[in-house]
Design a protein around this motif. Structure first.
Motif, PDB file in Angstrom:
ATOM      1  N   VAL D 576     -21.066 -24.185  97.811  1.00 43.78           N
ATOM      2  CA  VAL D 576     -19.887 -24.823  97.214  1.00 43.78           C
ATOM      3  C   VAL D 576     -19.893 -26.313  97.512  1.00 43.78           C
ATOM      4  O   VAL D 576     -19.645 -27.144  96.641  1.00 43.78           O
ATOM      5  N   ASP D 577     -20.202 -26.635  98.755  1.00 45.18           N
ATOM      6  CA  ASP D 577     -20.175 -28.039  99.142  1.00 45.18           C
ATOM      7  C   ASP D 577     -21.165 -28.839  98.305  1.00 45.18           C
ATOM      8  O   ASP D 577     -20.883 -29.935  97.853  1.00 45.18           O
ATOM      9  N   VAL D 581     -18.103 -29.440  95.410  1.00 48.68           N
ATOM     10  CA  VAL D 581     -17.428 -30.634  95.923  1.00 48.68           C
ATOM     11  C   VAL D 581     -18.259 -31.873  95.590  1.00 48.68           C
ATOM     12  O   VAL D 581     -17.765 -32.841  95.028  1.00 48.68           O
ATOM     13  N   ASP D 582     -19.530 -31.771  95.951  1.00 48.96           N
ATOM     14  CA  ASP D 582     -20.422 -32.860  95.598  1.00 48.96           C
ATOM     15  C   ASP D 582     -20.630 -32.911  94.089  1.00 48.96           C
ATOM     16  O   ASP D 582     -20.791 -33.956  93.507  1.00 48.96           O
ATOM     17  N   VAL D 585     -18.283 -34.972  91.995  1.00 48.36           N
ATOM     18  CA  VAL D 585     -18.574 -36.407  92.065  1.00 48.36           C
ATOM     19  C   VAL D 585     -19.853 -36.733  91.289  1.00 48.36           C
ATOM     20  O   VAL D 585     -19.873 -37.636  90.450  1.00 48.36           O
ATOM     21  N   ASN D 586     -20.892 -35.958  91.593  1.00 45.95           N
ATOM     22  CA  ASN D 586     -22.143 -36.217  90.876  1.00 45.95           C
ATOM     23  C   ASN D 586     -21.967 -36.041  89.386  1.00 45.95           C
ATOM     24  O   ASN D 586     -22.567 -36.760  88.590  1.00 45.95           O
ATOM     25  N   VAL D 592     -20.668 -40.580  83.463  1.00 40.76           N
ATOM     26  CA  VAL D 592     -20.621 -42.022  83.208  1.00 40.76           C
ATOM     27  C   VAL D 592     -21.991 -42.489  82.732  1.00 40.76           C
ATOM     28  O   VAL D 592     -22.110 -43.247  81.763  1.00 40.76           O
ATOM     29  N   GLY D 593     -23.006 -41.981  83.417  1.00 36.13           N
ATOM     30  CA  GLY D 593     -24.357 -42.354  83.018  1.00 36.13           C
ATOM     31  C   GLY D 593     -24.656 -41.930  81.593  1.00 36.13           C
ATOM     32  O   GLY D 593     -25.226 -42.686  80.805  1.00 36.13           O
TER      33      GLY D 593
END
Lengths: 99, 543, 550, 631
Positions: D576-577, D581-582, D585-586, D592-593
Motif C-alpha cells: 500500500v505504501d 500512498v506513494d 503522488v507519483n 502532469v508529465g
C-alpha cells in the motif's frame, strides 16, 4: 455615404488579412496579408479622424505607413535570407524548432 | 545593544561552511578538522545559550519595544519593511533545548561521516566532495539553528525552505556505497530520493508560502501594516485588535500545518523519508531525521498552536487520527522492511507520530513529552542509525538478510546497536521512555481511546527492533560477516557519548524538563487549554 | 453634412495658416536617456560605415557601453531630480511620460542591456577561426549558411559588429515603450525595438538555419500581433477621439462631455473601447509571452543566438510589462471590472501552461523559455492586483527576474561541444562533476527561478503574490503556488542532471570565458543574492516608483 | 537504614555496569565479582530485615524518595522506594536465591567464553527485579518490570548463535510487551483517575474512584501480570524461554521474575478488592493456567519444558490465590516463596543433570541416573516431594492453604475453583513423578550426542551442588517454618490484610482430598513409567497428548493468526505504501508529465498554427471582455 461603412470595410480588410496569414503558406504572401491588416488599420484611422473631426487619425496613418515600410525592409531581408538557405519561402518548411 | 548571541550561534556554522568549502582540494583532512572545529564552536555557543537562558524568567525587554513575552536573548532589527519582515530572534525553553540538540549532534554526525565523502579517485582538481560534504552539513546546521531562533514567521519560513537546498545535495550527492544494482543504479536511486525529498518539502513549503502571504494580508488588513512578528500577532490577538475570521484562520492553519506535516513527516506525507534516509549516508540520515525534521514538529508548537489556537483545536481530532495512523503504520511498515536504514526511517515515522500526537493532545504532559521526545528521538535515532551506518560500511549492504551472527564477531558493535534499538523501543531507563510515556499519558488523559491505541505502538516497536537485531546480530555467523572488525576508536567515540546521554536523560531528565516546562505552559496558555482534572482530585492534598 | 463641413474647415484652416503650426515643446533633458541611446545607435551605424573592420569591435563595444552607462546616469539624475515623484509629468507634448515607473523600468532596461552587451561582445568561447577571435554572431548575416560567401567571410575574419547599433536601437525602443503616454508612441516604440530584435535573432554563427527560422517566425508573428495592436489603437482612437492615455482615460471615466451628439455612434461606444482595449492588450501580452500568445517564445528563444535570447528575454519582458502596466493603470482603470477577470484568466493559464509544458522539455533554452512564460504568469498576478503595491511588486519582480534570466542564458553560452552550444539537456549530465563552479552558478539561477528563499526569485514572487492576495486575488496566489510547485520539478530536474548524473564520455566542455561574460554572470549572481537577502532597498525604490503620472 | 535500600539496588546495578563495560580484563574475575555483589545485596537485605524485625508490625515500612525523576506540570514521577514486609519478602527471596544461583553459575558457566557478560546480565536482572519490588510508584515499578524483561531477553538469548535461542528471546520480550502495554495503560488510567500513580495515595483512596475505572485498571494490571507471569493467554513464551542457560531458568523463569505478576496483584490489592469483576477474571486466569500448565507439563519430554509447564501451573495457583482477595494474598505470597525454593532447586537439579549428560534435555534419553549423581538425585527428589505437596514439606503447607482458600471463595465459584485446584494437584503429582521416574529411575536410555559422544554422567562441582543443597533445605523446611504460629501470615498481614475464609468444606477434608489426589497422580505415573520400560522416542500418543506437546495448540494459533496475519498485514501495507500512498503522488506527477507531453505537441513548429492560437486567443480575449460587460 455613412462613414461608418468605411469602418466595416476596414474590419473586413483586417479580417481578410488575418485569414490570409492563417491560410497562406508563402512567407511573402503572409507578409503581404499583414500589410493588408495594417492598411485596414489605416483606413480605420482615417475614418475615425473624419468622424471625430480631428487630424490625429490621419497623422497616425502616415506613421503607420512609415512603420510598415520599415517592417518591409526587415521582413523581406529575413525572408530572403531564409529563402536563400532553404530554397523555399514556405513557412511550413521552417519547422525545425518545435515541441 | 546586547551581545547578539543568537545571531552568532547561527553565523558561526555559516562562516564555517564557507571556510570549509574554500579549503583546497588537496587538504581534505584539514577541511574536516576545520568543520569539526566550527561545529564545536557552535556547540559551545549553544551551551552558552543554555547557561544564559533563565527557565523561570519570562523575558528581558526586547530591544524592539520592551514587549514581555516568552522569548529570551531576543534580537530585533528591521529587515524588509515592505513585507513587514523583521529580523527577530529569540529563544524559549523549547528552542534553546533543540538548538543544543542540533549543535550536539552535528559533531557526532561529522565524526561518524569522517570518511563518507572521501573521493574514490581523484577526478579533477576542482572536484572537492569532502569539503562540500562538511560545508553542507555546517550550512544545514546554520539554517536549522536560525529556524529555531526565528520569532518572525517570514524569517522562519525563509530558512525553513532554504535548508532544503543543502540537504538536497547531501542526500543526492553522497551515498553509502551499498548498492543492489551497482553504482549507476545506486546513483539513480539516490537522485530519485533527493528529488523526492526536495519536491515533497518544496510543495509543502509553497503551500505554506500561500498561508504566509495570507497571514500578511490579514494582518495588513486589520493592523494597518502587515507584520510577521509572532509576538506582535499573538499580542494583537490577545488584545482583540486582530480578529481572524474562523474560516481564514483554519485555511491559514492548514497551510502552515501541511508544510510541517511534510517535514515532520506525518502519514500520508511521509513517503519521502524512507527513500531519503535509505539512500543517504547514515550520518546524513541522522541529520535528516534527528535535526532537520525536528524543525517541523517544533514549528507546529511554535507557529501552528500560537498563531492559530482556535484552528488548532478545530483540527485536533483529525491530526490525532493521522498521528495514530503514523504510529501504527510506521511501525508495521518498519516490521516489513528488508533494508536496515529504511526500517529505521519507518520507525522514525512512527516516532514522529508520537511527537505530533503529544503536541496536539493539548495537555501539558503531552506537549512536554513531545518536546522531550524531539530531543530523545534525536539522540536515540542518532545512536541506532550511526551504528547501523558503521555496520553497513563494513559489509557494503543495507539488506538485513545479508547479515547474521554479527554479535559473535563484533560484540561491541552489536551491543551498541542493541542499546540504540532498545532506546528506539523506549525501554525504561533510556531516554525515549520518559518522553513516550509522557506523550501517552498526556494523550490518554484527554483522548483515552487514542492513548490506548497509541500504546500498541510500543509492542510493534519491540517487534521491529528485535526482529532487526535477531536477523542481523544473532544466529550463526554468515560467511561474508566473518572477519568483520569491531567498532574502531573513532566510531566508539561517536556512539559512547550518545549512549551515555541516553542513559542520563532516561534516569535524570529533570534538567531538560525544567527548561521545557515553562515554555510548554506558555504554549498551553496560548491555546487556552488546561489539563483535564483527575476524577479523584484531592489525592495530593490527602497525601 | 455638418461634420463633413467641419472636417473640411479643418483642412482649410490649416491650409490657410501653415506657419502657425506651433513647434512642439520637447523636454530634451528629460528624454535624454532615450536620446543618448538612439544617438549612440546612429553613431554606431557611422562607425560601421567609416571605421576599418578591425577596429570596429572595440569601438562599438566602447561606444555601446558608454552610451548605456551615460543613459543610465541620466536616468539616475532624473530620478534624483525628483522626476520619479514630485515632478513626474508627461513630456514631449504628452507623448512620453517621465515618472517613477518609467524611470525605474528604463533604469532596469539600461542595466540589463549593459550586462547583455558584455555577452554580445564575448569572443573567447568559440575557437578562433583562422586566427581571429569570433563571437556568437554570423560572419556575414546575408551569406547563405555553409555557402561560399560565408566561408569567405569567415576566412576574412568578418564579424557582425552591426549587432551593437541594432542592440542600441532596440534599447531605445524599449526605453520609450514603457514610458509611452499615447498609443501612437506605444506602437512606434514597439516597432522600434522589435525590428532590430528580428534581425538580431537571425544572426547566429552556429546553427544558422535554426536562427533564421526563429527570426522568420518571430517576425511574422510579431508583425501579425502588431497589426492587431494597431487595429486596437484604431478602435480606441475611434472610441475616444484621441490616442493620449489621459485623454482616453478621461473619456472612459466620463469626464468629457460629448462634443457632438452625432458622434455618439463612435465616441464613447463601449464596444469599441472593449474590443480596442482587448486588441491592444493582446499586442502587449504577445510581447511578454503570455498564453495563448506565447507560442513564438520557445522557438525564438531556442533559435536566436544565446546572448540575444538573454537580452530579449530580460529586456523585452521589462519593457512589455511596463507598457502593460501603464495601459492598465492609466488608460483602463475605469474598466477594471472588465479587464480584471480576463487578466485573471490569462494569468492562470499562463502560469499553468508555462509550468506544465516545461516539465517535458529537453533543451535548456526551450526550458528557460517555458520558464519565462510561467514567470510572465506570476508577474501578471501582480499586475492584476490593481494597487500601488501591485505596481511596485511587478517593478521589483522585473528587476530581479531580468538579471536571473540574463545570468542563466549567459551560463548557457559557456557549455559547448563541437557543434557550438550544447543545449540538449542530456549533454548537461554530470556538469557539476566536471565544472562545479559553472554548475553551481546555474543552480543558483535555477533556484532563483524556482523561488527558493534567499534568492531574488523568492523576494519577487513573494512581493507579487502578496500584492495579489491583498488585492483580493487569493485564488491566483493558490494557482501560483501550485504552478511554482510544478515548476520546481523541472528546475530540480536540471540540478539533478548536473550534479547527480554521471558525466558522459563525449560530454560538452565548459569554455573559459573572457572577463566580459564572467562579469555578466557574476553580476547576475550578485544581484540574485543581494535581492534575495536584502531586498529592502530595491523594494523601497520600486515602492517609490509605484505611481503613474496621468 | 533508608540509604541501604538504594544501595540494595545499586550494588548489582554497579556490577552490571562494570561487567558489561569492563572489557576483557574482567573475563576471569567477573563471575566472582558478580556473585560477590549479589551476596552484598543479600547481606544488605538481611540487615534491613533484621532492622525491620525490630519494629512493630505497622511501623515497619520504610519510605525514601531519592530524587525527582520526571517533574512535568501536574505529572510527578519520583525515584522513590517503599520497603515493607511484602517487598522485604521479595528482596530476601530475590537476593537469596539470586546469590545461590550466581554461585551455581560460576560452576555451570565455567567453560563459556562469554561468562563475564552472563554475570553482567544476571546482576542487571537482580537490580531490575529489586527495583520492581522496591518501587514506591507504578511508573518506577514499570521500569523494573521492563528491566527484568530486558534481562530475561538477554539471558534467554544468551547463546545467540543458536537461532532457536534468539527467537525464543525475542518471543519472550514481545509477549511481555503485550503485558507491559496493559501495565502502561493501567498507569495512565491511574493518572487520569487519581492524578498520581504513587502506591500510597492511590491504594489508600482507591475506593473513591468509580468501580468501572477500577475494574479497567485491574484488568489492565491483570494483563500485565499475565505477560510477566506466563498466564493464559500470554503464557506461550515461557516454554521457549528454556532455551536460556539453566541457571537463568531457575532464577528468572521459576523463582523470581515470573512471579512478579503475583506481586503486582498483591501490591494492588486495594484496587482489585474494589473491583470484584476483575477479581473473577483473575481467578479464572489462575485456574485455567494451573490446569493448562499442568497438562502441558505432562506431555513434554524436555525436562526443562516440563518444569516450565509446572512453573506456569504453580503460578496459576498463586494468581488464583491472589485473585481471591484478602483471603488469599498471604497464601499466594507464601506459595511464591516456597515455590521459589523448590522450583529453583528442581531447575538447578535439571541443570546438573544436563551438565552431566552433555546438555541432553530429552528425559527419554535419561534413566537410572540416581546412582551417578547422588546429590542431584537427593536434592531434586526433595524438591519433587515439596512440589507435589508431600506432607510436611514446603509445598504441602502453601498449596494446601490455596486449595482451602479456593473453596472458601464460596458458592459455585468456590466449588469450581477448589475442584480445579485439586485436579491441578493430582496432575502435578502425575507429571512430577513422571519427570522423577524418567530421569533417575528405570534403565539407562542414554544416546550419543550430536558429535557421537556417549554421555558420562557425573556429579557436578561443589559450586553447583552447594546451592542445590541450600535450596533443598528451603524446599523442605520453609513451608513448615512459615506455618508454625502463622508466622508468615502475621508478617504479611499489615501490608496485604487478611480475612479468614469460610470454607464449605473443613480444612481437614481438603487436606485429605489433596492427599488422595496426590496418591492417585503418583500411582498413575508409576503405572505408566515406573513399571514398564520407556521408549526412547515418544509414542504418537492421544490427541490430547499431541496437543499438549504443542502447548495445547496455542502456539499454532499464535503462528497462524498473529505471525502469519501480521506478515500478511505488513506485506500488504508495504505494498500500500509503495503503490497507494506513494502512488497517488507519483500518479499526480505522471499525469502532469502526461499533460505536459500532450500540450507540448501543440507546439508543432508551424508558424501558422501559432498564428491560429494567437487569433483564437484574441477572439477569446474580446469575447471575454464583452461578456464581462454583459454580465
Amino acid at each position: 455615404m455613412n462613414p461608418v461603412n468605411y469602418l466595416y470595410l476596414a474590419a473586413l480588410l483586417f479580417t481578410i488579412g488575418a485569414a490570409g496569414v492563417l491560410i497562406r503558406r508563402n512567407a511573402i504572401v503572409i507578409f503581404m496579408c499583414v500589410e493588408l491588416m495594417l492598411n485596414a488599420c489605416n483606413l480605420a484611422f482615417v475614418t475615425f479622424a473624419r468622424l471625430h473631426g480631428n487630424l490625429d487619425g490621419q497623422i497616425i496613418a502616415f506613421f503607420t505607413m512609415v512603420v510598415a515600410a520599415a517592417e518591409v525592409v526587415v521582413g523581406l531581408a529575413i525572408i530572403v535570407t531564409i529563402f536563400r538557405s532553404r530554397h523555399s519561402a514556405s513557412v511550413d518548411d521552417a519547422g525545425l524548432l518545435k515541441l | 545593544m546586547a551581545f547578539p548571541l543568537l545571531t552568532l550561534t547561527a553565523a558561526i556554522p555559516a562562516v564555517g561552511a564557507v571556510a570549509t568549502a574554500a579549503v583546497p582540494a588537496g587538504r581534505r583532512t584539514a577541511a574536516k578538522w576545520l568543520a569539526l572545529a566550527f561545529s564545536l564552536a557552535t556547540l559551545a555557543l549553544a551551551a552558552v545559550q543554555l547557561v544564559r537562558f533563565d527557565p523561570g524568567g519570562t523575558s528581558q525587554a526586547s530591544s524592539s519595544g520592551g514587549a514581555k513575552g516568552p522569548f529570551q536573548l531576543t534580537e530585533s532589527h528591521a529587515w524588509i519593511a515592505d513585507f513587514g519582515v523583521r529580523y527577530e530572534l529569540g529563544v524559549d525553553g523549547i528552542a534553546v533545548v533543540l538548538i543544543a540538540l542540533a549543535a550536539l549532534l552535528i559533531p557526532f554526525i561529522m565524526l561518524a561521516g569522517w570518511h563518507d565523502a572521501d573521493p574514490l579517485e581523484t577526478r579533477s582538481s576542482r572536484w572537492r566532495p569532502t569539503q562540500g560534504f562538511f560545508a553542507l552539513i555546517l550550512m544545514v546546521e546554520a539554517m536549522v539553528v536560525i529556524s529555531f531562533e526565528a520569532t518572525d514567521v517570514f524569517l522562519f519560513y525563509i530558512f525553513f525552505e532554504a535548508m532544503l537546498i543543502p540537504m538536497y545535495f547531501l542526500i543526492g550527492g553522497f551515498g553509502d556505497g551499498a548498492a543492489e544494482h551497482g553504482e549507476a543504479g545506486a546513483a539513480a536511486q539516490r537522485s530519485y530520493a533527493a528529488v523526492k525529498f526536495l519536491l515533497y518539502n518544496l510543495v509543502g513549503g509553497l503551500i505554506m508560502l500561500a498561508a504566509v502571504i495570507g497571514l500578511y494580508a490579514v494582518t495588513a488588513d486589520q493592523l494597518g501594516t502587515g507584520t510577521f512578528s509572532l509576538q506582535e500577532i499573538v499580542q494583537a490577538r490577545a488584545a482583540g485588535k486582530l480578529d481572524i475570521a474562523t474560516t481564514t484562520e483554519r485555511a491559514l492553519f492548514l497551510g502552515f500545518f501541511f508544510a510541517f506535516a511534510v517535514k515532520a513527516p506525518l502519514w500520508p506525507l511521509h513517503t519521502w523519508l524512507p527513500n531519503a534516509m535509505g539512500e543517504a549516508t547514515a550520518p546524513v540520515a541522522v541529520l535528516i531525521t534527528a535535526v532537520v525534521d525536528k524543525v517541523g514538529t517544533f514549528a507546529m508548537l511554535r507557529f501552528c498552536l500560537q498563531l492559530f489556537p482556535e484552528a488548532s483545536k478545530w483540527a485536533t481530532p483529525v491530526i490525532v487520527v493521522l498521528s495514530l495512523i503514523s504510529i501504527l503504520y510506521g511501525a508495521l511498515l518498519a516490521v516489513g522492511q528488508r533494508d536496515i536504514k529504511r526500517l529505521v526511517a519507518y520507525a522514525s515515522i512512527s516516532h514522529f507520530g508520537f511527537i505530533v500526537l503529544g503536541i496536539f493532545a493539548m495537555t501539558s504532559q503531552g506537549q512536554s513529552g513531545a518536546t522531550l521526545y524531539m530531543v530523545n528521538h534525536g539522540v536515540s535515532t542518532a545512536a541506532l542509525m550511526l551504528v547501523a551506518g558503521f555496520l553497513i560500511s563494513r559489509r557494503g549492504s543495507r539488506l538485513i538478510a545479508d547479515y547474521g551472527g554479527v554479535q559473535k564477531v563484533a560484540p561491541v558493535l552489536a551491543g551498541t546497536f542493541l542499546v540504540g534499538g532498545l532506546a528506539t523501543l523506549s525501554l525504561p531507563g533510556l531516554a525515549p521512555f520518559v518522553s513516550e510515556f509522557l506523550v501517552l499519558v498526556g494523550t490518554f488523559s484527554r483522548y483515552p481511546v487514542a492513548g490506548g491505541i497509541a500504546t500498541l505502538g510500543i509492542v510493534l516497536a519491540a517487534l521491529y527492533v528485535l526482529v532487526l537485531y535477531q536477523r542481523t546480530m544473532t544466529g550463526p555467523v554468515k560467511e561474508e560477516v566473518r572477519g568483520m572488525p569491531d567498532l574502531r576508536a573513532r566510531e566508539l567515540a561517536v556512539v559512547a557519548p550518545l549512549i551515555a546521554l541516553l542513559l542520563f536523560l532516561g534516569v535524570y531528565p529533570k534538567p531538560v524538563t525544567e527548561i521545557l516546562d515553562p515554555a510548554v505552559r506558555h504554549t498551553m496558555s496560548q491555546v487556552h487549554q488546561a489539563d483535564p482534572k483527575p476524577d479523584v482530585n484531592d489525592v495530593e492534598a490527602a497525601k | 453634412m455638418s461634420h463633413a463641413a467641419s472636417v473640411h474647415s479643418l483642412w482649410t484652416m490649416s491650409a490657410d495658416a501653415p506657419q502657425k503650426i506651433p513647434a512642439p515643446h520637447i523636454e530634451y533633458a528629460q528624454l535624454s536617456p532615450t536620446l543618448i541611446v538612439l544617438g549612440a545607435a546612429v553613431l554606431g551605424i557611422l562607425v560601421e560605415a567609416f571605421l576599418p573592420r578591425r577596429t570596429r569591435h572595440p569601438v562599438q563595444l566602447l561606444l555601446t557601453c558608454v552610451a548605456l552607462a551615460a543613459a543610465f546616469a541620466a536616468v539616475v539624475a532624473l530620478a534624483a531630480g525628483g522626476y520619479g515623484t514630485g515632478k513626474a509629468h508627461a513630456a514631449a507634448m504628452g507623448a512620453v511620460a517621465v515618472d517613477g515607473p518609467a524611470l525605474f523600468l528604463q533604469g532596469t532596461i539600461l542595466l540589463v542591456s549593459l550586462v547583455a552587451v558584455f555577452t554580445f561582445a564575448e569572443r573567447r568561447l568559440d575557437p578562433a577561426a583562422h586566427g581571429r577571435p569570433v563571437d556568437s554572431f554570423a560572419a556575414q548575416g546575408a551569406a547563405v549558411p555553409g555557402g561560399r560567401a560565408e566561408q569567405d567571410a569567415v576566412r576574412a575574419g568578418f564579424t557582425t559588429t552591426e549587432v551593437f547599433p541594432l542592440l542600441l536601437f532596440a534599447v531605445g525602443g524599449m526605453l520609450v515603450f514603457p514610458a509611452a503616454d499615447d498609443l501612437l508612441t506605444l506602437f512606434v516604440a514597439l516597432e522600434v525595438f522589435s525590428l532590430p530584435l528580428y534581425v538580431l535573432c537571425a544572426l547566429a554563427r552556429r546553427k544558422r538555419l535554426l536562427s533564421q527560422e526563429s527570426a522568420v517566425k518571430y517576425f511574422l508573428l510579431g508583425a501579425f500581433s502588431s497589426a492587431f495592436l494597431l487595429f486596437g489603437v484604431a478602435l480606441l482612437y475611434g472610441y475616444a477621439g484621441t490616442v493620449t492615455y489621459s485623454g482616453i482615460a478621461d473619456v472612459v471615466n466620463g469626464n468629457v462631455r460629448m462634443l457632438d451628439p452625432a458622434l455618439a455612434a463612435t465616441t464613447g461606444n463601449d464596444a469599441l473601447l472593449l474590443i480596442g482595449g482587448a486588441l491592444v492588450l493582446m499586442g502587449l501580452l504577445f510581447k511578454v509571452g503570455a498564453v495563448p500568445f506565447h507560442m513564438w517564445t520557445p522557438d525564438v528563444y531556442q533559435g536566436a543566438p544565446t546572448p540575444v535570447t538573454g537580452f530579449m528575454a530580460a529586456a523585452t519582458k521589462v519593457a512589455g510589462f511596463g507598457a502593460l502596466l501603464r495601459l492598465l493603470y492609466v488608460v483602463l482603470p475605469g474598466l477594471r471590472w472588465d479587464w480584471r477577470p480576463v487578466m485573471w484568466g490569462v494569468a492562470i493559464v499562463t502560469m499553468l501552461v508555462g509550468a506544465i509544458v516545461a516539465v517535458t522539455q529537453t533543451d535548456v533554452k526551450r526550458l528557460l523559455a517555458y520558464s519565462s512564460i510561467a514567470h510572465a504568469g506570476f508577474i501578471l498576478a501582480g499586475v492584476v492586483a490593481t494597487s500601488p503595491d501591485g505596481v511596485s511588486s511587478v517593478l521589483f519582480y522585473l528587476g530581479a527576474y531580468s538579471f536571473v534570466t540574463l545570468g542563466a542564458f549567459s551560463v548557457v553560452t559557456l557549455v559547448r561541444d563541437a557543434g557550438g552550444e550544447a543545449t540538449h539537456l542530456s549533454k548537461w549530465a554530470g556538469l557539476g562533476r566536471r565544472s562545479p563552479l559553472t554548475a553551481a552558478t546555474f543552480a543558483v539561477f535555477l533556484l532563483a527561478f524556482a523561488g527558493i528563499p534567499l534568492t531574488s526569485g523568492f523576494a519577487g514572487k513573494f512581493a507579487v503574490f502578496k500584492a495579489a492576495a491583498q488585492g483580493g486575488a487569493g485564488p491566483l496566489v493558490i494557482v501560483g503556488v501550485v504552478s511554482s510547485a510544478i515548476a520546481a520539478f523541472f528546475y530540480v530536474r536540471v540540478i539533478v542532471l548536473m550534479f547527480f548524473s554521471e558525466p558522459k564520455e563525449d560530454g560538452p566542455t565548459v569554455a573559459v570565458p573572457s572577463p566580459l561574460t564572467s562579469s555578466a554572470i557574476a553580476i547576475g549572481v550578485a544581484v540574485t543574492l543581494a535581492l534575495g537577502v536584502a531586498p529592502q532597498y530595491f523594494l523601497d525604490l520600486a515602492g517609490r516608483a509605484g505611481v503613474f503620472v496621468r | 537504614m533508608e540509604n541501604l535500600i538504594g544501595l540494595l539496588v545499586l550494588a548489582p546495578l554497579l556490577g552490571a555496569g562494570v561487567l558489561l563495560c569492563g572489557g576483557r580484563r574482567l573475563d576471569r574475575s567477573g563471575p566472582w565479582l558478580g556473585t560477590l555483589l549479589a551476596a552484598v545485596s543479600f547481606a544488605l537485605g538481611v540487615v534491613l530485615f533484621a532492622d525491620m524485625l525490630g519494629k512493630g508490625g505497622e511501623e515497619r515500612a520504610l519510605d525514601v524518595t531519592v530524587f525527582q525523576w520526571v517533574p512535568v506540570g501536574g505529572f510527578r514521577a519520583d525515584v522513590g522506594f517503599h520497603l515493607d514486609q511484602l517487598s522485604m519478602t521479595f528482596v530476601l527471596l530475590i537476593t537469596g536465591v539470586g546469590s545461590l544461583i550466581h554461585l551455581y553459575s560460576v560452576g555451570y558457566m565455567a567453560h563459556d567464553e562469554r561468562k563475564r557478560r552472563f554475570f553482567g546480565y544476571l546482576n542487571l536482572f537482580l537490580a531490575a527485579m529489586l527495583l520492581l519490588v522496591l518501587a514506591d510508584n507504578y511508573l518506577l515499578l514499570y521500569v523494573g518490570w521492563e528491566g527484568v524483561g530486558l534481562a530475561s531477553y538477554l539471558l534467554i538469548g544468551f547463546w545467540q548463535h543458536k537461532p532457536s535461542a534468539a527467537t525464543a528471546a525475542k518471543k519472550a520480550f514481545l509477549v511481555n510487551r503485550v503485558g507491559d502495554m496493559g501495565l502502561s495503560i493501567a498507569i495512565m488510567l491511574l493518572f487520569t483517575t487519581f492524578g498520581t500513580f504513587a502506591f500510597d495515595p492511590v491504594l489508600t483512596r482507591a475506593t473513591d474512584a468509580g468501580e468501572g475505572k477500577l475494574t479497567a485498571v485491574a484488568l489492565m494490571l491483570l494483563l500485565a501480570a499475565c505477560g510477566k507471569s506466563a498466564q493464559v493467554p500470554l503464557q506461550s513464551w515461557l516454554g521457549d524461554a528454556m532455551e536460556g542457560p539453566t541457571p537463568v531458568s531457575a532464577l528468572i523463569h521459576a523463582a523470581t521474575m515470573v512471579t512478579a505478576g503475583v506481586y503486582l496483584i498483591t501490591r494492588s490489592g486495594a484496587v482489585f478488592d474494589a473491583a470484584p469483576d476483575a477479581q473473577t477474571a483473575v481467578v479464572t486466569v489462575g485456574a485455567v493456567t494451573l490446569l493448562f500448565g499442568a497438562i502441558v507439563g505432562c506431555a513434554k519430554d524436555d525436562i526443562k519444558k516440563a518444569l516450565a509447564g509446572s512453573t506456569m501451573s504453580q503460578i496459576g495457583y498463586m494468581i488464583l490465590a491472589a485473585g481471591l482477595g484478602p483471603i488469599g494474598y498471604v497464601f499466594a505470597i507464601m506459595h511464591l516463596v516456597t515455590h521459589g525454593f523448590f522450583k529453583a532447586g528442581l531447575f538447578l537439579g535439571a541443570g546438573s543433570v544436563m551438565h552431566g549428560m552433555n546438555d541432553e534435555v530429552d528425559m527419554r534419553r535419561y534413566g537410572g541416573l540416581r546412582t551417578y549423581m547422588p546429590v542431584t538425585f537427593v536434592t531434586f527428589g526433595l524438591g519433587y516431594l515439596a512440589i507435589i505437596g508431600f506432607p510436611g514439606l514446603s509445598g504441602f503447607f502453601s498449596k494446601d492453604k490455596i486449595i482451602e482458600a479456593a473453596f472458601a471463595k464460596g458458592g459455585t465459584e468456590g466449588w469450581i475453583l477448589g475442584g480445579a485446584a485439586l485436579l491441578g494437584a493430582a496432575i502435578t503429582a502425575y507429571y512430577m513423578t513422571r519427570v522423577m521416574l524418567l530421569t533417575f529411575f528405570g534403565e539407562k536410555r542414554w544416546q550419543p550426542d550430536a558429535e557421537g559422544e556417549m554421555p558420562h554422567p557425573h556429579e557436578s562441582p561443589r559450586t553447583m551442588t552447594v546451592p542445590m543443597i541450600v535450596l533443598a533445605f528451603g524446599s523442605v523446611f520453609a513451608g513448615g517454618l512459615f506455618s508454625i504460629n502463622d508466622t508468615f501470615l502475621k508478617w504479611l498481614e499489615p501490608v496485604t490484610g487478611h480475612e479468614e475464609g469460610h470454607s464449605p468444606v473443613s480444612a481437614l477434608t481438603v487436606t485429605a482430598a489433596t492427599m488422595v489426589v496426590l496418591v492417585i497422580g503418583v500411582a498413575i505415573a508409576w503405572a505408566q513409567y515406573g513399571r514398564r520400560p520407556v521408549p526412547v522416542t515418544a509414542p504418537r500418543g492421544s490427541l490430547l497428548t499431541r496437543a499438549a506437546r504443542r502447548d495445547l495448540l496455542q502456539d499454532d494459533f499464535n503462528h497462524v493468526v498473529l505471525v502469519r496475519g501480521g506478515e500478511h498485514l505488513t506485506r500488504s501495507l508495504v505494498y500500500v505504501d509503495h503503490s497507494l500512498v506513494d502512488g497517488v503522488v507519483n500518479g499526480t506527477a505522471a499525469s502532469v508529465g502526461g499533460l505536459s507531453g500532450r500540450m507540448r505537441k501543440l507546439q508543432n513548429g508551424y508558424a501558422r498554427s501559432y498564428a491560429v492560437s494567437m487569433f483564437g486567443g484574441a477572439a477569446v480575449l474580446i469575447a471575454a471582455t464583452l461578456l464581462m460587460r454583459a454580465v
